[in-house]
Design a protein around this motif. Structure first.
Motif, mmCIF file in Angstrom:
data_model
loop_
_atom_site.group_PDB
_atom_site.id
_atom_site.type_symbol
_atom_site.label_atom_id
_atom_site.label_comp_id
_atom_site.label_asym_id
_atom_site.label_seq_id
_atom_site.Cartn_x
_atom_site.Cartn_y
_atom_site.Cartn_z
ATOM 1 N N LEU B 216 0.853 -1.191 0.000
ATOM 2 C CA LEU B 216 0.000 0.000 0.000
ATOM 3 C C LEU B 216 0.885 1.236 0.000
ATOM 4 O O LEU B 216 2.019 1.186 0.467
ATOM 5 C CB LEU B 216 -0.867 0.029 1.262
ATOM 6 C CG LEU B 216 -1.819 -1.142 1.489
ATOM 7 C CD1 LEU B 216 -2.483 -1.009 2.862
ATOM 8 C CD2 LEU B 216 -2.890 -1.162 0.400
ATOM 9 N N ALA B 217 0.355 2.344 -0.490
ATOM 10 C CA ALA B 217 1.127 3.588 -0.435
ATOM 11 C C ALA B 217 0.224 4.804 -0.322
ATOM 12 O O ALA B 217 -0.953 4.782 -0.704
ATOM 13 C CB ALA B 217 2.014 3.717 -1.668
ATOM 14 N N GLU B 259 2.228 12.196 -11.478
ATOM 15 C CA GLU B 259 1.712 11.219 -12.462
ATOM 16 C C GLU B 259 2.723 10.093 -12.696
ATOM 17 O O GLU B 259 2.368 8.919 -12.735
ATOM 18 C CB GLU B 259 1.401 11.917 -13.794
ATOM 19 C CG GLU B 259 0.159 12.818 -13.763
ATOM 20 C CD GLU B 259 -1.141 12.058 -14.014
ATOM 21 O OE1 GLU B 259 -1.191 10.823 -13.772
ATOM 22 O OE2 GLU B 259 -2.127 12.707 -14.450
ATOM 23 N N THR B 260 3.994 10.481 -12.798
ATOM 24 C CA THR B 260 5.036 9.470 -13.028
ATOM 25 C C THR B 260 5.077 8.470 -11.868
ATOM 26 O O THR B 260 5.123 7.251 -12.080
ATOM 27 C CB THR B 260 6.418 10.161 -13.142
ATOM 28 O OG1 THR B 260 6.291 11.234 -14.078
ATOM 29 C CG2 THR B 260 7.488 9.186 -13.604
ATOM 30 N N THR B 261 5.051 8.998 -10.646
ATOM 31 C CA THR B 261 5.108 8.120 -9.478
ATOM 32 C C THR B 261 3.895 7.194 -9.424
ATOM 33 O O THR B 261 4.026 6.000 -9.125
ATOM 34 C CB THR B 261 5.182 8.957 -8.184
ATOM 35 O OG1 THR B 261 6.270 9.874 -8.316
ATOM 36 C CG2 THR B 261 5.380 8.096 -6.966
ATOM 37 N N LEU B 262 2.734 7.733 -9.728
ATOM 38 C CA LEU B 262 1.513 6.914 -9.735
ATOM 39 C C LEU B 262 1.681 5.729 -10.692
ATOM 40 O O LEU B 262 1.367 4.584 -10.343
ATOM 41 C CB LEU B 262 0.321 7.751 -10.204
ATOM 42 C CG LEU B 262 -0.549 8.423 -9.149
ATOM 43 C CD1 LEU B 262 -1.667 9.220 -9.816
ATOM 44 C CD2 LEU B 262 -1.151 7.373 -8.204
ATOM 45 N N THR B 263 2.161 6.032 -11.873
ATOM 46 C CA THR B 263 2.347 4.982 -12.881
ATOM 47 C C THR B 263 3.339 3.919 -12.391
ATOM 48 O O THR B 263 3.081 2.715 -12.497
ATOM 49 C CB THR B 263 2.871 5.604 -14.200
ATOM 50 O OG1 THR B 263 2.020 6.709 -14.525
ATOM 51 C CG2 THR B 263 2.869 4.595 -15.331
ATOM 52 N N LEU B 265 4.149 3.116 -9.345
ATOM 53 C CA LEU B 265 3.612 2.307 -8.244
ATOM 54 C C LEU B 265 2.602 1.291 -8.763
ATOM 55 O O LEU B 265 2.566 0.159 -8.297
ATOM 56 C CB LEU B 265 3.003 3.207 -7.165
ATOM 57 C CG LEU B 265 4.044 4.005 -6.360
ATOM 58 C CD1 LEU B 265 3.377 5.090 -5.528
ATOM 59 C CD2 LEU B 265 4.844 3.069 -5.445
ATOM 60 N N LYS B 266 1.799 1.719 -9.737
ATOM 61 C CA LYS B 266 0.840 0.774 -10.312
ATOM 62 C C LYS B 266 1.568 -0.398 -10.958
ATOM 63 O O LYS B 266 1.160 -1.546 -10.817
ATOM 64 C CB LYS B 266 -0.051 1.481 -11.351
ATOM 65 C CG LYS B 266 -1.317 2.049 -10.727
ATOM 66 C CD LYS B 266 -2.388 2.336 -11.771
ATOM 67 C CE LYS B 266 -2.095 3.616 -12.506
ATOM 68 N NZ LYS B 266 -3.214 4.014 -13.407
ATOM 69 N N GLN B 267 2.656 -0.060 -11.647
ATOM 70 C CA GLN B 267 3.438 -1.121 -12.296
ATOM 71 C C GLN B 267 4.021 -2.094 -11.275
ATOM 72 O O GLN B 267 4.182 -3.274 -11.548
ATOM 73 C CB GLN B 267 4.560 -0.510 -13.145
ATOM 74 C CG GLN B 267 4.056 -0.003 -14.486
ATOM 75 C CD GLN B 267 5.039 0.948 -15.163
ATOM 76 O OE1 GLN B 267 6.080 1.275 -14.592
ATOM 77 N NE2 GLN B 267 4.706 1.397 -16.360
ATOM 78 N N VAL B 270 1.465 -1.834 -6.411
ATOM 79 C CA VAL B 270 1.223 -1.188 -5.114
ATOM 80 C C VAL B 270 -0.094 -0.423 -5.205
ATOM 81 O O VAL B 270 -0.333 0.299 -6.165
ATOM 82 C CB VAL B 270 2.378 -0.223 -4.766
ATOM 83 C CG1 VAL B 270 2.039 0.593 -3.530
ATOM 84 C CG2 VAL B 270 3.677 -1.005 -4.564
ATOM 85 N N CYS B 271 -0.943 -0.606 -4.206
ATOM 86 C CA CYS B 271 -2.232 0.089 -4.163
ATOM 87 C C CYS B 271 -2.054 1.459 -3.505
ATOM 88 O O CYS B 271 -1.810 1.549 -2.308
ATOM 89 C CB CYS B 271 -3.243 -0.753 -3.394
ATOM 90 S SG CYS B 271 -4.762 0.133 -2.957
ATOM 91 N N VAL B 272 -2.128 2.522 -4.300
ATOM 92 C CA VAL B 272 -2.104 3.886 -3.739
ATOM 93 C C VAL B 272 -3.524 4.191 -3.268
ATOM 94 O O VAL B 272 -4.406 4.447 -4.068
ATOM 95 C CB VAL B 272 -1.641 4.916 -4.791
ATOM 96 C CG1 VAL B 272 -1.683 6.317 -4.201
ATOM 97 C CG2 VAL B 272 -0.244 4.579 -5.292
#
Lengths: 550, 550
Positions: B216-217, B259-263, B265-267, B270-272
């Motif tokens: 999780l994040a 946006e970059t970090t979100l992408t 983490l998804k890769q 990790v559930c943000v």
């Protein structure tokens, strides 16, 4: 004093400055209220709190507006409004007839001291906004630590004001204290290890993976406070992983069942990281077998937390201190000063045997709590906090240990008196005997006493279900009438084959509660029972059927 | 008033009863203090708080005893002790010269009202110990909800007092508010699902397994409050899973990096589950690009929390409300009433857009918080809580929205004035411009200004390291002298190639702070700098070397 002196409250920056610099005039409503509070608090509360309960739905109508009023209001107008709408319909928690919860009357000196505290408006998160209040709070924590652990002066001298140690943490109440203790316990059980940064940094999931556990659990008796489940939810453990252990007939944790559960959980590869002993259960006031629990926790290397939020103050009494024997072996202890320390609402504490334990939750930031600082905020769950520790400090000095001892002794004595009184009645049943100053009982019409004694299990349950309804009816009516107040809860006494029994719950902490008041409570309840005419008829019919059979 | 009237304080049950029933006499020290507070609070604080700082180690000696005194102490004796040892060495947070933290002067009417609150000693965990205070607190939450979300009367009417809804939760402060918001967000992200009971019941580990996430994040800018890391630790997420996003030159979250970090983490599977926007960063007072962040969170179905603990009160101002645009799209918002709502310490709130959101953390027990009850405790992290909501209620009515607007407007105006004043000085550097009423700056000797302008990166860093030492020296000295107070923090301004720069931090919320006081602060600081003789010599030598090279 009003925002300005015109008849209509208007707003300008100059008028706003006044509310920060010019006090209420001597003839203002607010000054008069303050003076009434100082002069005779009990009379003020008796005069201004309406006894008979206004239905909640009616009160809610006075608090219906979601819009913040645009224009200011005169202080005097607002004060009248507060008296009529808020004070009048608040609860008279200081009344000697209010014996249903853990809130009691307060010593008089605390009112002016609370005003001093508010006026100083310190923020104890850091020294820059609290200065002397920081060592003061640390001393209060040291005093409570000593009350529990009784270590020597040589132990306390280097620790009390050490930047790298904490004897405990101050907080708003027992729930936060319990969460803090379990948070520390959880982080200690899953610490940094080689390349693993520890649960505090890497989270629960990575920690379980690193240590190879399938899950975590907390063990407590079925009488544990609801805050423990809340804590387990917050901490990511899950409410279902608060594993509850059955209690014996005195509402104390069953040791055999405790050992069995421990073994089962170990077999399931579950890490039991904390066991909670209760020193004064919320519902019955009983104390768990702390020495035996401590021993098992030591053997198993489990954090032993004692929830003494309410009962901890018993340690002040040389007479009754022995009831909490074993508490000095706990790794952490919760005590609420707003319960039996007679401090206003909002003063909880958690103490740790190991003065390095709180390092497990240490936090820093650039602008405050810098590493090496003595800022209290680096070891508390909360951030900004008030200086309410000052009220505890003052009470500990003004009452002294012997003053608190007297308060505790008379509370327990009064509970024993009330228990005897209840037992002497033909139509009341003492459900749990007082170990501290808390007991439970219920009203059982004389005919039902006789019927229950010979009823089959099924008949008993049916009758007890009706008696539960009667207890609920009586407790609500008593509260609505406003002459006195007892609370209620549900227990599963062995005597009634663990059928859920609704009971009146009484806490006898208020020193102003007299034996006469206790007699009058029973009289009032007996009278209230008679108002439940249809319920009484059903109970009587059931009883007749049972008695006729025999 | 003393515990009894003998010369030596002794203790008997009768004398103890007196402290619960007999007030301090009119000539007692405590009564006189109270009267002084009521008559002229500022004079009392100026007279009794010692300006020059006593070293902490000396203060600590007065709070060294871990033993609770056995015998009681006369109230008068203890009061003198408090004045000398505690009040004298507390922090004058109400002083108009104290502009370093978020604690300010309080409106006068709050002192007597706080006394009423203490005297009533309500416990807001349940209606049985708070009655009218429960709907009152719900209304305050409703008013703050309306301040943020501006929904219609038709929206609030059925919800304000509904047992199955909550517009928010009252708590002791912003940290607990942030924890509550993230707790709700975490539980919403991993709810019950088929055979899975949800994270609240089964814990984080089982939840990740059920939903197939690796971790999780929480995302927040690098200016996020330290309480967010604390929250992540408590909630089992882990501090390292608070992923910080760089900020632009105005200390606002960088959207591209976000946006970059979100992408990424998804890769990583990790559930943000939560993104935190800041409406008034603690260190610089800036506001994140809330509308853009809200939009991304909606797109990604992530809980969007706004930490407006300090800046939220800006919403009262028609002039500046626009600075927080987008906050009405947040799923939850933290606001502290003890910051820019001018309430004494201990009043935080978290509001939720969705009035059912708090069901994710609902708790029940047999003796209180029964299912279907309106007990506030079923939706709060804390258990027992004071009736401090009354002070917010009263201030909202007595000041009105327009009163608060004036306070906010003048604070921001004053910050702009101070920023201009600093910019006009040849030897001060404005490091962060005020967006709200907070700014940072530092003292830079004129020669260093010139040298920095032409220095190489390495020379700049070396010089800035010395200037950091100077800033720390000045801030400590200023605090010790006790004439005025600014705080300090560390920033990484792009102007200095992200080298860590120590800065003075100023919060201009106190309405009593004048422009003249701000001028005198700069004069005093300039004067203090001259006392750092050896540091100044080193700075000058470095500067000469740089300037001579060119």
């Amino acid at each position: 004093m009003t925002i300005n002196s015109n008849k209509k409250a208007t707003v300008s920056f100059e008028s706003l400055l006044k509310i920060f610099t010019v006090p209420e005039g001597p003839e203002s409503t607010l000054t008069q209220i303050e003076s009434a509070l100082s002069h005779n608090l009990n009379a003020f509360l008796n005069d201004h709190i309406v006894a008979e309960e206004k239905p909640l739905a009616d009160i809610e109508r006075d608090f219906a507006q979601a819009q913040i009023p645009d224009e200011p209001e005169f202080v005097s107008v607002h004060t009248d409004h507060l008296l009529e709408k808020v004070v009048a319909h608040s609860v008279h928690t200081a009344s000697p007839h209010f014996i249903g919860h853990m809130t009691s009357a307060l010593p008089y000196f605390l009112l002016p001291l609370a005003k001093v505290m508010t006026a100083l408006n310190q923020n104890l998160v850091k020294i820059e906004t609290s200065k002397a209040f920081t060592p003061l709070e640390r001393q209060v924590l040291g005093m409570l630590h000593h009350l529990i652990y009784q270590r020597s002066d040589a132990f306390y001298a280097p620790l009390m004001h050490s930047a790298s140690h904490s004897l405990g943490a101050f907080c708003s109440g027992g729930t936060v204290a319990n969460i803090t203790a379990l948070w520390v316990a959880r982080n200690h059980a899953l610490p940094a290890d080689g390349g693993f940064a520890g649960i505090a940094h890497s989270g629960l999931n990575a920690a379980l993976r690193h240590y190879g556990y399938d899950d975590l659990a907390i063990l407590v008796s079925e009488r544990g406070h609801y805050s423990l489940k809340k804590a387990a939810d917050v901490l990511g453990i899950g409410q279902n992983n608060v594993v509850t252990i059955p209690t014996d007939e005195h509402n104390r944790l069953d040791l055999a069942a405790f050992e069995t559960t421990l073994t089962q959980l170990k077999q399931k590869n579950v890490c039991v990281f904390a066991v909670v002993g209760i020193a004064g259960t919320t519902e019955t006031g009983n104390v768990d077998p702390l020495p035996a629990m401590a021993k098992i926790c030591q053997r198993e290397n489990i954090h032993f937390h004692v929830d003494a939020a309410w009962g901890g103050a018993t340690l002040f009494s040389d007479t009754h201190r022995h009831l909490l024997r074993g508490i000095e072996q706990a790794d952490s202890v919760t005590i609420d000063a707003h319960k039996q320390l007679y401090i206003p609402m909002g003063a909880g504490m958690v103490l740790f045997k190991n003065p390095s334990a709180l390092q497990a939750i240490e936090h820093h930031a650039q602008y405050i709590l810098r590493a090496g600082s003595k800022d209290l905020g680096s070891h508390t769950l909360e951030g900004s906090r008030s200086g309410i520790a000052m009220l505890v400090y003052s009470s500990l000095h003004i009452l002294g240990r012997r003053g608190y001892q007297l308060l505790i002794d008379q509370s327990i004595q009064k509970a024993h008196f009330f228990a005897r009184l209840i037992s002497e009645q033909a139509d009341f049943e003492l459900v749990s005997k007082p170990e501290l100053c808390l007991l439970t009982y219920r009203y059982v019409p004389h005919i039902a006493v006789k019927a229950l004694a010979i009823a089959t299990q099924e008949q008993q349950n049916k009758l007890n279900a009706l008696l539960n309804e009667l207890t609920i009816f009586m407790q609500k009516k008593q509260r609505e009438n406003g002459r006195s107040f007892v609370s209620r809860t549900q227990l599963t006494p062995l005597r009634w084959s663990s059928y859920p029994i609704v009971v009146f719950r009484v806490v006898l902490a208020n020193p102003l509660t007299t034996e006469d008041i206790l007699r009058s409570v029973l009289d009032e309840q007996r009278h209230l029972a008679q108002q439940a005419t249809s319920l009484l008829k059903m109970i009587e019919a059931d009883c007749r059927a049972i008695l006729d059979q025999s």
